[in-house]
Design an enzyme around this catalytic site. Sequence first.
Site, short mmCIF file in Angstrom:
data_model
loop_
_atom_site.label_atom_id
_atom_site.label_comp_id
_atom_site.label_asym_id
_atom_site.label_seq_id
_atom_site.Cartn_x
_atom_site.Cartn_y
_atom_site.Cartn_z
N GLY A 84 0.89 -1.30 0.27
CA GLY A 84 -0.37 -0.23 0.39
C GLY A 84 0.73 1.19 -0.08
O GLY A 84 0.88 2.59 -0.65
N ALA A 85 1.85 1.19 0.77
CA ALA A 85 2.81 2.27 0.70
C ALA A 85 4.30 1.75 1.57
O ALA A 85 3.76 1.20 2.58
CB ALA A 85 2.29 3.24 1.37
N MET A 86 5.32 3.18 1.98
CA MET A 86 6.41 2.29 1.93
C MET A 86 6.96 4.24 3.41
O MET A 86 6.76 4.53 2.38
CB MET A 86 7.29 1.35 1.60
CG MET A 86 8.55 1.21 2.29
SD MET A 86 8.54 0.12 3.41
CE MET A 86 9.75 0.74 4.63
N GLU A 87 7.07 3.58 4.70
CA GLU A 87 7.65 4.87 5.09
C GLU A 87 9.09 5.00 5.26
O GLU A 87 9.82 5.77 5.72
CB GLU A 87 7.33 4.52 6.21
CG GLU A 87 8.06 3.00 7.67
CD GLU A 87 7.54 2.02 7.45
OE1 GLU A 87 7.90 1.07 8.21
OE2 GLU A 87 6.54 1.45 6.24
N ASN A 88 9.32 4.28 4.42
CA ASN A 88 11.83 5.15 4.11
C ASN A 88 11.41 6.57 4.68
O ASN A 88 10.82 7.45 4.12
CB ASN A 88 12.33 5.01 2.35
CG ASN A 88 10.95 3.59 1.80
OD1 ASN A 88 11.74 2.48 2.00
ND2 ASN A 88 10.16 4.43 0.53
N HIS A 95 -0.81 6.76 8.04
CA HIS A 95 -0.35 5.11 8.84
C HIS A 95 1.64 5.81 8.66
O HIS A 95 2.79 5.48 9.17
CB HIS A 95 -0.63 4.43 7.81
CG HIS A 95 -0.11 2.50 8.42
ND1 HIS A 95 -0.35 1.90 9.33
CD2 HIS A 95 1.40 2.28 7.84
CE1 HIS A 95 0.28 1.50 9.44
NE2 HIS A 95 1.30 1.35 8.69
N GLU A 96 1.49 6.40 7.27
CA GLU A 96 3.77 5.75 6.91
C GLU A 96 3.68 6.99 7.87
O GLU A 96 5.13 7.21 7.78
CB GLU A 96 3.27 6.38 5.49
CG GLU A 96 2.70 4.82 4.69
CD GLU A 96 2.59 3.40 4.76
OE1 GLU A 96 4.57 3.16 5.81
OE2 GLU A 96 2.25 2.82 4.55
N HIS A 112 4.82 6.25 10.82
CA HIS A 112 5.87 5.47 11.05
C HIS A 112 7.19 6.41 11.18
O HIS A 112 8.02 5.00 11.91
CB HIS A 112 6.27 4.77 9.91
CG HIS A 112 5.34 3.33 9.90
ND1 HIS A 112 5.66 2.48 11.05
CD2 HIS A 112 4.74 2.70 9.03
CE1 HIS A 112 4.70 1.34 10.68
NE2 HIS A 112 4.15 1.56 9.97
N GLU A 138 4.07 -2.18 13.61
CA GLU A 138 2.89 -1.96 12.65
C GLU A 138 1.84 -2.23 13.30
O GLU A 138 0.85 -1.15 13.42
CB GLU A 138 2.87 -3.04 11.12
CG GLU A 138 4.08 -3.45 10.42
CD GLU A 138 3.54 -2.30 9.73
OE1 GLU A 138 3.04 -1.65 9.58
OE2 GLU A 138 4.93 -1.51 9.21
#
Length: 917
Positions: A301-305, A337-338, A341, A360
């Site tokens: 869905g997405a990534m919190e880099n 959400h991201e 994080h 998570e």
Amino acid sequence: MFEQQVISNFIEDCYNKAQFNAIHRLNVGSCKAFFMKTNEPVQIKYRKDYSPSNYLIDDVELKFELFDGYTLVHSVLRFRTNLDNPGGDLVLDGEQLELLSIAVDGQALTEAEYQVTDELLIIKQPKPEFTLTTCVKIYPEKNTALEGLYQSSGKYCTQCEAEGFRKITYYLDRPDVMSTFKVRIEGDKQQFPYLLSNGNKLDSGDLGDGRHFALWQDPFKKPAYLFALCAGDYDLLEDEFVTMSGRKVLLQIFVDKGKLDQCPHAMTSLKKSMAWDEEVFGLEYDLDIYMIVAVGDFNMGAMENKGLNIFNTKYVLAAQETATDQDFEDVEAVIAHEYFHNWTGNRVTCQDWFQLSLKEGLTVFRDQQFTADQTDPAVKRIDDVKVIRSHQFAEDAGPMAHPIRPDSYIEMNNFYTVTVYNKGAEIIRMYHTLLGAEGFRKGMDLYFERHDGQAVTCEDFVSAMEDANDYDLKLFRHWYSQAGTPEVRIISDYDEGQKKLTLNVEQTCPATPGQEHKSPFHIPLRIGLLDEQGNDIKLNIEQENVLQDDILNIKKEKQAIVFNGVNSKPVLSLLRNFSAPIKLHYDYNDQELSFLFAHDNDPFNRWEAGQRLFTRVIWQLCEQQANEHPMQVPEHVFDAVKDLLADEQLDGQFKALALGLPDSKALIEEVKQVNLDHLLSARKFLKQELAQHLEMDWLLHYQAHHHIPQSISDFSQDKQAVAKRAFASLCLSYLMALDKTEVYELALNQLEQANNMTDAIAAFQLLMHSNYQQKHEVAEEFYQKWQNEDLVINKWLTVLATDPNEQTIKTVTRLLDHPAFEITNPNKVRSLIGAFAGANMSQFHRPDGQGYRYLAQQIKALYAVNPQTAARLTGAFNRWKKFDGGRQQLMCEQLQGILQLPDLSRDVYEIASKALA
């Protein structure tokens, strides 16, 4: 990373939104690292085997040279011995890398000084401190795995969680090795005007020959899974946010050309998230820039880099014409959400991947609380519980059952699950319930104070909550170590003479793979006792340390709890607000359920009473079919529905949820084995009966709540407008069950007049799932209108795939060759194949097995291209034991065929083998 499963409003028997499953990684060619020969032993990783790395990396310098057809990655890593686990060879992870050069402290290594395998680079007995320099060649254009560095629509991007960085360069690819990164990117200036990475930009400039560079530095130490790189030509939306300490943060959202008008909602959501995290948790953003890049080819869905979030376009782009109200809410939630994080996942990360729920589960809880504050808390809570009951309970009872902190895995990608994410969030919510908002905040503050900049464990989080509040959480720890859904049975006994109510409470937990016997859980059971007018009776119990406000602390296998001063027999409101992720068994009679449906002041339990009422009727209808009796719906059900329809105090969204029938998946989890044909027939019959008996009520409420727009600008996204659209759609869905020409006209008019996707897709789905004779022409018109909007066409695919009509198996087969479908795009696969298998109960589970064969064929086509997406599809067979013998045999045949595939990926092997076992 966002892979949470959520129900989509426009599909009644829901398909997951983010099990993107949590959620979802692909590769073409001879990828030995991901594929097993049939005679190779399966390698299982165990949590108990954890040991710290024998070397640490203080600093990382990377240079990426992007060329047509390949990329050169230059790496400079500064190592030192880890004094906690010193000595031995240095073993680095690396897959699908061509090693061009290698040196230590500037000296090229001889072949005797290192060893390269398909998965490792081994440096033999290095010095305590040294610098390793390598250059590797990789092929992002060929990387359909969408893991590591790959191309999406001609643009470069990365996905490194969980173990993708090893496809970029040789590294200690584990979350407990944290380093600072400096990254230089070089590429064609016209083709890739934007060169992005984590942190703050230090420099940029021209190189000649039409090439340019950008230099980035992230001052915060991070594990490799948080590394990110993007390069391409984008449209850019910019804004700024002023933090609570007065710092200005540049906000940037990068999207494909022509999509800028669909970005403002994402930017607004980001600013809301930043402000909320400061207000609720005192957490401030720490870099000078925050970037989001939206890509169309993305497994997650997405990534919190850190500082450079990479998102699936589904969770960035939103406009009234192309996105539903649910899409708007989803974008806001995933953006949040991201962003959340940054502290719960980045600043404090996981020691190992067994601790995944540490970041998570906690972050899902935080985004749920955020969404509840922005929308309707009761509606949000019900939505979250529906995911738990229809998806997570099934996982808990299936072959892949695992605690929120797993003890072992074959392929880590298979454990981005609704258990780790959503059940993990429920465990965090129980802390909040037991400790209160203030106590939870104290625990969070201590957690950050102790562990900022560290890679830690779930136990560290529990200890922070325990120590900050002086609260004994010894039994509570069982939630982390024990799989399965606890079941609580309550029997009540009212003594009118002594004015006492006794609750006999018993908790059990079914056996799960590897765990036969379970210790008691600490279960916070929120309770209310209602008098005849629906008012709460003051709670007064004999035992000490059991009642905490309105919460019963259930800690033993059996407990007898006595309430004093109960002047009349009350109606019990149990498990209010779904205070624990359990199955509650209490023998309500029909009158009690109708009373709670009408009067309970806990919104969740009011909804729950209606669901129990509907559920009871559905199973009664199933029994009538089994006994070959005519089906009949009790009169009190119509009365209860009519009364709730007439309640003007209730929100339209709540009414839409309360009057919606229970999800078939959730119903199946209530029985050991289901007669699916009877269940689907009973559910359909109940809907038709409600439609017929209350036809005028549905019609009047539809007319009162459906808004006919006068122009494109005649649209609102506020709570009231969203609620009206939700309730109008529910009313129209009941009317469509009547199968009348005049109702088809209502739906057609709504579709033609709609100035927003919520109304349009609701009407379109109802028409496609009906007996309307011209529905194929309507489907083609819809496609022609929206063929250039991928996210809308994905909805189109899903609606067609979930049509319960007998001809749908032909439709989904034909759509495999349609221009709208791409087997290499995970969104397309989920929208068509995943939706068919996950949300079309009648056609996927056809008694002739065609649905099973269709899915197995697609898994066989995908597993060598996209092992992770193939594994997710394989999970549709997990619950084969729930069905009749004929269907069981047909599903097992397909699973056995999958296991016989040559060079089967670890991802698919783990799912299929555990399902059969």
